[in-house]
Design an enzyme around this catalytic site. Structure first.
Site, mmCIF file in Angstrom:
data_model
loop_
_atom_site.group_PDB
_atom_site.id
_atom_site.type_symbol
_atom_site.label_atom_id
_atom_site.label_comp_id
_atom_site.label_asym_id
_atom_site.label_seq_id
_atom_site.Cartn_x
_atom_site.Cartn_y
_atom_site.Cartn_z
ATOM 1 C CB VAL A 1 -15.329 3.660 -40.665
ATOM 2 C CG1 VAL A 1 -15.485 3.917 -39.195
ATOM 3 C CG2 VAL A 1 -16.495 3.384 -41.425
ATOM 4 N NE ARG B 1 -3.715 -9.234 -42.474
ATOM 5 C CZ ARG B 1 -4.288 -10.125 -43.077
ATOM 6 N NH1 ARG B 1 -5.597 -10.022 -43.263
ATOM 7 N NH2 ARG B 1 -3.580 -11.212 -43.614
ATOM 8 C CB ALA C 1 -9.612 -4.681 -37.580
ATOM 9 N NE ARG D 1 -13.779 -13.755 -44.759
ATOM 10 C CZ ARG D 1 -14.808 -13.949 -45.629
ATOM 11 N NH1 ARG D 1 -16.076 -14.073 -45.041
ATOM 12 N NH2 ARG D 1 -14.646 -14.516 -46.716
ATOM 13 C CB SER E 1 -22.663 -4.618 -38.398
ATOM 14 O OG SER E 1 -23.800 -4.459 -39.554
ATOM 15 C CE1 TYR F 1 -18.917 -7.767 -41.131
ATOM 16 C CE2 TYR F 1 -21.377 -6.831 -41.161
ATOM 17 C CZ TYR F 1 -19.871 -6.460 -40.898
ATOM 18 O OH TYR F 1 -19.573 -5.348 -40.720
#
Length: 320
Positions: free
Chosen positions: A12, A33, A71, A73, A116, A142
């Site tokens: 995305v 990063r 960004a 995880r 999400s 998540y």
């Protein structure tokens, strides 16, 4: 408008950067990063080691108007961490909040957080879609981490006056998509018979182009301040219909076996693949009517157009 985007090397984030680079009057900086192999012309890079560290915030180049935080995880299919929730919290909650606090201290006007649909939950009854105002019911680490990040970002917005916009996408697809969506295209392209010919669920999907368009809209639209938006193509499909249309876009015939969904779910559960059976056989719908009304927005790309574009990219780049 100066925009700082995190996660610019992701599916995305990269697409958002490409869109920003093509816009007049937009100066985009990607906080990453590691140095990417390529970036759109005109996009500069700020490198850092830890999103939660002070070094993650650029010290040079003047103030930013908007932060787009992609960004995270992401959902891990084969989790190996001893405490998955703790690992998700480190990045999706703690580091995100540290970064957002630096944004507020630097005078950023709006923080656009890509969350999400898993904050809402894992599935819906057909015809009963999720709404942005529903009580969150995340079920996996998540989703829980994203919900906690949303809650703490809201509190930060109240404390600092920085505007917050939360976007909860459903499954995103488009050119270069990976994971299950890519696998389905590969199976169809190879003419593998699939046992998904009798699934009558309803799934909301969002094309990458539509999600990017909403993100860009939310950067400046007055109605996006301190709001939560669900996003999809506005065209829900069953798994069976998705596979048929995907095969058509690939120029192939869909070889779908009419196995009852109940048997597929039973078999998947016995094999320990309950989550996969939910994604393939269960329903997950969202209502984007409030998103469209509040922002005067409609998805610019149709489901058929987006699927065709996705299939064309797959065919051009598949391994021979």
């Amino acid at each position: 408008m100066r925009v700082l985007l995190t996660g610019g090397s992701g599916f995305v984030g990269k697409a958002v950067l490409e869109r920003m680079a093509a816009m007049e009057g937009v100066d985009a900086v990607a906080a990453l990063r590691r140095q990417p192999a390529s970036l759109p012309v005109g996009v500069s890079v700020h490198l850092f080691d830890d999103l939660g560290s002070e070094a993650a915030w650029p010290k040079q180049g003047g103030p930013f108007d908007v932060v787009i935080h992609c960004a995270s995880r992401v959902h891990v299919m084969n989790e190996v961490a001893a405490d998955p929730l703790a690992e998700f919290r480190k990045v999706n909650v703690q580091a995100t909040l540290a970064f957002a606090r630096r944004a507020a201290a630097a005078g950023v006007r709006r923080f656009v957080f890509i969350s999400s649909i898993k904050v809402n939950g894992e599935g819906t009854e057909p015809g009963r879609p999720y709404h942005a105002e529903d009580v969150p019911a995340p079920q996996d680490p998540y989703g829980i981490s994203k919900r906690e990040a949303e809650e703490q970002l809201r509190q930060l917005a109240v404390e600092t006056g920085m505007e917050l916009t939360i976007i909860r996408p459903v499954l995103v697809y488009g050119p270069g998509v990976k994971a299950n969506f890519h696998n389905m295209m590969r199976w169809l392209d190879k003419q593998v018979p699939l046992p998904f010919g009798a699934i009558n669920n309803r799934r909301s999907l969002v094309a990458l182009d539509n999600l990017v368009d909403l993100i860009v809209t939310c950067c400046t639209h007055p109605g996006a301040a301190n709001q939560v938006f669900l996003v999809s193509d506005g065209h829900d499909v069953s798994t069976t219909e998705l596979l048929r249309q995907m095969a058509r876009a690939l120029g192939k015939a869909a070889r779908l076996l009419p196995i009852p969904a109940s048997l597929l779910v039973l078999g998947a559960n016995l094999l320990g693949r309950r989550a996969l059976s939910q994604r393939l056989c269960g329903s997950l719908q969202v209502d984007i009517t409030p998103t469209c009304h509040r922002l005067g927005w409609t998805p610019p790309v149709t489901f058929e157009q987006a699927l065709r574009k996705t299939a064309e990219h797959y065919l051009e780049n598949k391994e021979k």
